[in-house]
Design an enzyme around this catalytic site. Sequence first.
Site, PDB file in Angstrom:
ATOM      1  N   GLU A  28      -6.208   4.184 -12.814  1.00  0.00           N
ATOM      2  CA  GLU A  28      -5.114   4.585 -13.697  1.00  0.00           C
ATOM      3  C   GLU A  28      -5.611   5.308 -14.947  1.00  0.00           C
ATOM      4  O   GLU A  28      -6.692   5.026 -15.462  1.00  0.00           O
ATOM      5  CB  GLU A  28      -4.298   3.354 -14.102  1.00  0.00           C
ATOM      6  CG  GLU A  28      -3.621   2.699 -12.921  1.00  0.00           C
ATOM      7  CD  GLU A  28      -3.057   1.325 -13.218  1.00  0.00           C
ATOM      8  OE1 GLU A  28      -2.130   0.895 -12.503  1.00  0.00           O
ATOM      9  OE2 GLU A  28      -3.536   0.670 -14.168  1.00  0.00           O
ATOM     10  N   LYS A 141      -2.296   8.392 -11.462  1.00  0.00           N
ATOM     11  CA  LYS A 141      -1.618   7.100 -11.568  1.00  0.00           C
ATOM     12  C   LYS A 141      -1.524   6.659 -13.031  1.00  0.00           C
ATOM     13  O   LYS A 141      -2.523   6.656 -13.754  1.00  0.00           O
ATOM     14  CB  LYS A 141      -2.387   6.060 -10.744  1.00  0.00           C
ATOM     15  CG  LYS A 141      -1.669   4.736 -10.552  1.00  0.00           C
ATOM     16  CD  LYS A 141      -2.472   3.887  -9.568  1.00  0.00           C
ATOM     17  CE  LYS A 141      -1.879   2.499  -9.432  1.00  0.00           C
ATOM     18  NZ  LYS A 141      -2.666   1.670  -8.501  1.00  0.00           N
ATOM     19  N   HIS A 146       4.776  -3.317 -18.394  1.00  0.00           N
ATOM     20  CA  HIS A 146       6.162  -3.663 -18.686  1.00  0.00           C
ATOM     21  C   HIS A 146       6.320  -4.874 -19.593  1.00  0.00           C
ATOM     22  O   HIS A 146       7.411  -5.152 -20.081  1.00  0.00           O
ATOM     23  CB  HIS A 146       6.917  -3.926 -17.382  1.00  0.00           C
ATOM     24  CG  HIS A 146       6.296  -5.012 -16.552  1.00  0.00           C
ATOM     25  ND1 HIS A 146       6.553  -6.342 -16.769  1.00  0.00           N
ATOM     26  CD2 HIS A 146       5.415  -4.952 -15.524  1.00  0.00           C
ATOM     27  CE1 HIS A 146       5.861  -7.071 -15.900  1.00  0.00           C
ATOM     28  NE2 HIS A 146       5.157  -6.237 -15.132  1.00  0.00           N
ATOM     29  N   THR A 188       3.736   2.845 -11.236  1.00  0.00           N
ATOM     30  CA  THR A 188       3.819   1.551 -10.557  1.00  0.00           C
ATOM     31  C   THR A 188       5.059   0.761 -10.990  1.00  0.00           C
ATOM     32  O   THR A 188       5.888   1.243 -11.746  1.00  0.00           O
ATOM     33  CB  THR A 188       2.566   0.714 -10.844  1.00  0.00           C
ATOM     34  OG1 THR A 188       2.492   0.468 -12.253  1.00  0.00           O
ATOM     35  CG2 THR A 188       1.316   1.437 -10.410  1.00  0.00           C
ATOM     36  N   GLU A 226       5.107   3.373  -6.680  1.00  0.00           N
ATOM     37  CA  GLU A 226       4.224   2.393  -6.055  1.00  0.00           C
ATOM     38  C   GLU A 226       4.682   1.011  -6.491  1.00  0.00           C
ATOM     39  O   GLU A 226       5.104   0.816  -7.629  1.00  0.00           O
ATOM     40  CB  GLU A 226       2.794   2.657  -6.526  1.00  0.00           C
ATOM     41  CG  GLU A 226       1.734   1.775  -5.903  1.00  0.00           C
ATOM     42  CD  GLU A 226       0.343   2.194  -6.344  1.00  0.00           C
ATOM     43  OE1 GLU A 226      -0.354   1.362  -6.956  1.00  0.00           O
ATOM     44  OE2 GLU A 226      -0.044   3.345  -6.082  1.00  0.00           O
ATOM     45  N   ASN A 227       4.619   0.036  -5.582  1.00  0.00           N
ATOM     46  CA  ASN A 227       4.912  -1.331  -6.001  1.00  0.00           C
ATOM     47  C   ASN A 227       3.656  -1.945  -6.612  1.00  0.00           C
ATOM     48  O   ASN A 227       2.554  -1.777  -6.101  1.00  0.00           O
ATOM     49  CB  ASN A 227       5.438  -2.181  -4.842  1.00  0.00           C
ATOM     50  CG  ASN A 227       4.570  -2.132  -3.599  1.00  0.00           C
ATOM     51  OD1 ASN A 227       4.249  -1.064  -3.090  1.00  0.00           O
ATOM     52  ND2 ASN A 227       4.188  -3.293  -3.091  1.00  0.00           N
ATOM     53  N   ALA A 228       3.827  -2.650  -7.710  1.00  0.00           N
ATOM     54  CA  ALA A 228       2.682  -3.193  -8.443  1.00  0.00           C
ATOM     55  C   ALA A 228       2.080  -4.402  -7.751  1.00  0.00           C
ATOM     56  O   ALA A 228       0.865  -4.613  -7.802  1.00  0.00           O
ATOM     57  CB  ALA A 228       3.102  -3.565  -9.863  1.00  0.00           C
ATOM     58  N   ARG A 260       0.862  -3.980   0.374  1.00  0.00           N
ATOM     59  CA  ARG A 260      -0.249  -3.294   0.977  1.00  0.00           C
ATOM     60  C   ARG A 260      -0.395  -3.677   2.424  1.00  0.00           C
ATOM     61  O   ARG A 260       0.264  -4.621   2.882  1.00  0.00           O
ATOM     62  CB  ARG A 260      -1.556  -3.557   0.214  1.00  0.00           C
ATOM     63  CG  ARG A 260      -2.110  -4.920   0.239  1.00  0.00           C
ATOM     64  CD  ARG A 260      -3.334  -5.020  -0.682  1.00  0.00           C
ATOM     65  NE  ARG A 260      -3.070  -4.734  -2.102  1.00  0.00           N
ATOM     66  CZ  ARG A 260      -3.515  -3.702  -2.759  1.00  0.00           C
ATOM     67  NH1 ARG A 260      -4.308  -2.815  -2.160  1.00  0.00           N
ATOM     68  NH2 ARG A 260      -3.197  -3.516  -4.004  1.00  0.00           N
TER      69      ARG A 260
END
Length: 318
Positions: A28, A141, A146, A188, A226-228, A260
């Site tokens: 990232e 990325k 959050h 993400t 993307e899912n974190a 994943r």
Amino acid sequence: MRAFRDHLAPYMGNTICEIQVGMGPAGELRYPSYPESNGTWSFPGIGEFQCYDRYMRSSLKAAAEAVGRPEWGNAGPEDSGTYNQWPEDTGFFRREGGWNTDYGQFFMSWYSQMLLEHGERILSACSSVFTGTPGVKVSVKVAGIHWHYGTRSHAPELTAGYYNTRNHDGYLPIARMLGRHGAVLNFTCVEMRNHEQPQDAQCMPEALVQQVANAAKDAGVGLAGENALPRYDETAHDQVIATAAEKAEEDRMVAFTYLRMGPDLFQPDNWRRFAAFVKRMTETGVRDVCREQVEREAQSVAHATQGVVQEAAVALTN
């Protein structure tokens, strides 16, 4: 990068359609402000500024002298706390803290600019290698930080190098930098909902995703998601689809990375739900897809691939 391009040239533009360029921790574009692997940091700590090696200190000193305030160039903020503190535990990040003073604004502008310049250097090199390679997009990325997003200072974002506060948009400069190089912004935490997070840490992933999406739109760059965290449930799938559907026309999410592939994905129920998720994501009007029809098709896919899926689960477990 050249070796990658040359060695995999037959696959460029067909099998390989996106190249995500590593920019820092976990790939990232950020400072290593919250190192989790060795136990230094744990969620939802604010992290720490990363500006204390001799090169950063020299740059800070020069920047302070350039604005006529050499006393600002000695070091970073002295009251910004430690990795696992919360904003209100510190002088710099608390509600009316140093982040919103002239010094704080100077320091954060410099700190975030250094990160942007790093991104510029990497993408300049990347552009010289991949420009002219048809059918291949470069992406970068950006971290989905959050936690404490609901506070005024957004401390964890600041320590990571994103100058994003109640008064300052930290993502539009990043999006514009990516736009100058024709890169996609890969973000993400697209699967997260506010109410699923610890409320006392003022986590607001949905608002953060919306802010980043707006920055990408304003800068004219593609937004990838993307899912974190690994998720195999329909609640997470629905959230991803809702985010994609909001951009279903001119602002459609250009790509999504699912995390994943592992033994859990190939469990029968998870695989069936994943098949349904892929079907819904590939439809043009994802909001309007008949859920019952998708479920029937997913069940058929799961049944048809049962043997292969079982082999994959065993192979990944071993």
